[in-house]
Design a protein around this motif. Sequence first.
Motif, short mmCIF file in Angstrom:
data_model
loop_
_atom_site.label_atom_id
_atom_site.label_comp_id
_atom_site.label_asym_id
_atom_site.label_seq_id
_atom_site.Cartn_x
_atom_site.Cartn_y
_atom_site.Cartn_z
N PHE A 1 45.25 43.44 37.63
CA PHE A 1 44.69 43.27 38.97
C PHE A 1 45.75 43.54 40.04
CE2 PHE A 1 44.28 40.46 42.67
CZ PHE A 1 43.08 40.92 43.19
N LEU A 2 46.93 42.96 39.90
CA LEU A 2 47.96 43.11 40.92
C LEU A 2 48.41 44.56 41.06
CD1 LEU A 2 50.13 39.94 40.22
CD2 LEU A 2 48.62 40.34 42.17
N VAL A 3 48.55 45.26 39.94
CA VAL A 3 48.97 46.67 40.01
C VAL A 3 47.87 47.51 40.67
CG1 VAL A 3 49.48 48.72 38.64
CG2 VAL A 3 50.58 46.56 38.09
N CYS A 4 46.61 47.26 40.31
CA CYS A 4 45.51 48.01 40.93
C CYS A 4 45.51 47.79 42.44
CB CYS A 4 44.17 47.58 40.33
SG CYS A 4 43.85 48.22 38.68
N ARG A 5 45.69 46.55 42.88
CA ARG A 5 45.72 46.28 44.31
C ARG A 5 46.91 46.97 44.97
NH1 ARG A 5 46.03 40.15 46.19
NH2 ARG A 5 48.19 40.41 45.53
N ASP A 6 48.08 46.91 44.34
CA ASP A 6 49.27 47.54 44.92
C ASP A 6 49.13 49.05 45.02
OD1 ASP A 6 50.43 45.09 45.20
OD2 ASP A 6 51.75 45.26 43.47
N LEU A 7 48.35 49.65 44.11
CA LEU A 7 48.17 51.10 44.12
C LEU A 7 47.10 51.54 45.12
CD1 LEU A 7 48.37 51.94 40.31
CD2 LEU A 7 50.13 52.31 42.04
N GLY A 8 46.46 50.58 45.79
CA GLY A 8 45.47 50.93 46.80
C GLY A 8 44.04 50.92 46.33
N VAL A 9 43.79 50.45 45.09
CA VAL A 9 42.41 50.35 44.61
C VAL A 9 41.65 49.39 45.53
CG1 VAL A 9 40.96 49.52 42.72
CG2 VAL A 9 43.00 50.88 42.22
N ASP A 10 40.46 49.79 45.94
CA ASP A 10 39.69 49.02 46.93
C ASP A 10 38.95 47.84 46.32
OD1 ASP A 10 40.02 50.95 49.29
OD2 ASP A 10 39.19 52.25 47.74
N LEU A 11 38.37 48.05 45.12
CA LEU A 11 37.50 47.06 44.50
C LEU A 11 37.79 46.97 43.01
CD1 LEU A 11 34.33 48.52 46.20
CD2 LEU A 11 35.21 46.25 46.76
N VAL A 12 37.53 45.81 42.42
CA VAL A 12 37.71 45.65 40.98
C VAL A 12 36.53 44.90 40.39
CG1 VAL A 12 40.23 45.68 41.07
CG2 VAL A 12 39.03 43.51 41.25
N GLN A 13 36.32 45.12 39.11
CA GLN A 13 35.38 44.31 38.35
C GLN A 13 35.94 44.18 36.94
OE1 GLN A 13 32.17 47.78 38.13
NE2 GLN A 13 31.55 46.13 36.76
N GLY A 14 35.62 43.10 36.28
CA GLY A 14 36.14 42.90 34.93
C GLY A 14 36.24 41.43 34.59
N TRP A 15 36.63 41.14 33.36
CA TRP A 15 36.66 39.78 32.86
C TRP A 15 37.67 38.91 33.59
CZ3 TRP A 15 36.58 41.10 26.90
CH2 TRP A 15 35.32 41.64 26.60
N PHE A 16 38.73 39.51 34.14
CA PHE A 16 39.68 38.70 34.89
C PHE A 16 39.02 38.07 36.11
CE2 PHE A 16 42.87 38.38 38.36
CZ PHE A 16 43.65 37.37 37.81
N VAL A 17 38.07 38.77 36.70
CA VAL A 17 37.34 38.25 37.86
C VAL A 17 36.18 37.38 37.39
CG1 VAL A 17 36.05 38.85 39.93
CG2 VAL A 17 38.00 40.24 39.23
N ALA A 18 35.28 37.97 36.59
CA ALA A 18 34.12 37.21 36.11
C ALA A 18 33.40 38.02 35.04
CB ALA A 18 33.16 36.91 37.26
N TYR A 19 32.84 37.31 34.08
CA TYR A 19 31.98 37.94 33.07
C TYR A 19 30.60 38.21 33.69
CZ TYR A 19 35.29 36.79 29.33
OH TYR A 19 36.39 36.72 28.53
N PRO A 20 29.86 39.17 33.15
CA PRO A 20 28.48 39.35 33.60
C PRO A 20 27.68 38.07 33.37
CG PRO A 20 29.20 41.23 32.28
CD PRO A 20 30.25 40.18 32.13
N SER A 21 26.75 37.78 34.27
CA SER A 21 25.98 36.55 34.17
C SER A 21 24.51 36.83 34.44
CB SER A 21 26.50 35.51 35.17
OG SER A 21 25.67 34.37 35.21
N LEU A 22 23.66 36.14 33.68
CA LEU A 22 22.23 36.23 33.93
C LEU A 22 21.83 35.43 35.17
CD1 LEU A 22 20.92 35.87 30.26
CD2 LEU A 22 20.99 37.95 31.63
N ASP A 23 22.77 34.58 35.63
CA ASP A 23 22.52 33.77 36.82
C ASP A 23 23.61 34.08 37.86
OD1 ASP A 23 21.75 31.92 38.69
OD2 ASP A 23 22.61 30.20 37.64
N PRO A 24 23.47 35.18 38.61
CA PRO A 24 24.52 35.58 39.55
C PRO A 24 24.72 34.59 40.69
CG PRO A 24 22.55 36.91 39.87
CD PRO A 24 22.33 36.10 38.63
#
Length: 597
Positions: free
Chosen positions: A231-254
């Motif tokens: 996550f930190l490297v993606c942010r430092d490289l200028g990536v605007d948005l992220v998704q993945g297990w570090f943030v949250a798993y997919p959920s049937l109840d968003p």
Amino acid sequence: MPALLPLRGHDAAAYSRMALMPLAKAAIDTAFQPIVETVSGKIHGYESLMRGHDKLGFDTPPSLLDAFAMSGELTELELFTTSRSFAKFTSLAEFEKRTLFLNLDHRMLAAGQRLLPLLLAYLQKNAISPSSVCIELSERSDNSSMPDFSGLIGQMRRMGFKLAIDDFGTGHAEMKLLSDYDLDYLKIDRHLVSKIDTVARKRHLTKTVVDMAHVLGVRVIAEGVETEGEFLVCRDLGVDLVQGWFVAYPSLDPAEFRDGFPHLRDLGQNRRVRRSVDEVLVRQQVEAVPTIREDAAIETLFEIFRQHSDLPFIPVINAHGEPRGIVQEARLKSYIYQPFGRDLLQNRFYGGTIARFIDPAPVVDIGADSGRLMAVFSGTEDAKCVILTENMRYAGVISAAALVKIINAKLVRQAQDQNPLTGLPGNQAIHSYLEETMADGGTTRHFCYCDFDNFKPFNDHYGFQRGDEAISLFARLMKRYFFSPSIFLGHVGGDDFFAGMTGWSNDELEMIFERLLEDFENDALRLYAQEDRERGHIEGVDRAGIRRAFDFLSCSVAIIEVPAGRVFGDPAVLSAHIAGLKKRVKSNRDGLLFETI
């Protein structure tokens, strides 16, 4: 849970005779995975993911889609899952401010002219704006080979839909989608994101992709972010948005994601000091140019140009306030000056809105450093401006003249930090170098701290002018022996120096420093009086106030080695190591000591 229907092993003929849809309605559901802003941790949108395929006996959603294509029910399945996604989306708080990312099977796009009216009907039924929906185009299949694909993409954008390239870097289409079509997002595949904090090759590739996308006005999403380091490297490289297990798993109840992820904003803040300084300079130069909605009438555009006759372009935003590009006055003039040109522009069957006249423009976050702004601006042919966003919404523009002011202001600040005696960067630049290099685990790094021995009595005995000569002498030797562009040299202050390098071995460093320290001791002898050289020492008062003899000037070097694969987010972790190492190196005979952390 056992499968409702053991479909594994059925052949195409068997599928073609089955009515699968009734079973699907009992089993299929949609899960949402949040897509968040790297800078703020706020939820930008959700990707809708099919769930329940296993209940029907399929290992993966694609295998289920293949079966429904064989049975002739793929369109019905896609519309069913889409309607469920829309219903779940509208149940969320402030859904009007979010974006729903939909993966439509590429076989559905072939029937795009029939599909789009159905999608619009579903949107109207659920009171969802088209600008709240992003259609993902997967690189795993060559959509661009479909008949009238270009017309379909253009129609989607004119309707207000957003478009994304999914799985970037893995598929058959390669760069065709990005080079041929106006898109809103580029989703970097998990393969490139995995271990990006420890693999230099992946960081270089990602940085290239991010810079290229921003030049085209495309926002970058990193898929499959699973660790804090990624996550930190993606942010430092200028990536605007992220998704993945570090943030949250997919959920049937968003609804469980309603508070967002504000902790992401604070991760690695110590690494962003330099960027915050640049942000101050950028914010001072932002121009608040008026905007226009992409669904506005042509006459509204004419009126804005009339009111702001000095504007050569107007930024265009969607219903969410997100930039879509710019409309240039010059393009409109080419129509106006033609016979019946203005009437043609205002004809609702031909033009109606300004959507068809939007040109792409580079887009970056307002928190980007000046170097990234310059790279994006210079990488865009005939750039009119760079559009700045904050929390993904339009924040203003930076013109070429404003960018020059920013760069000049930064150069002034760097000059103020530079030591006037040695011409080497000072503590602010050293700190920034450590922030960047310590977070780069792709190769071995060495951080070298140089401290004179017996400098205080020498300075007291001969005066500050002779002391400055010794400091200047060492700086010249540092520049002579460490001349590679990949090496960073800095002056901490007084008789303390710093050197940083990547990719070196201990043996190489030891050989260079031994020669440098020997030359320093020999050359420093010339700074002593003849009688002191003959005596072999000078006399002075130590820090305890006791008068005694002192040896001639020398230098001790404490070297911290950080192996490849080790990543640190805070330069302060070096402090404890270097403090103890500097004490030990003073008693070392050759004045050189290594420590690996």
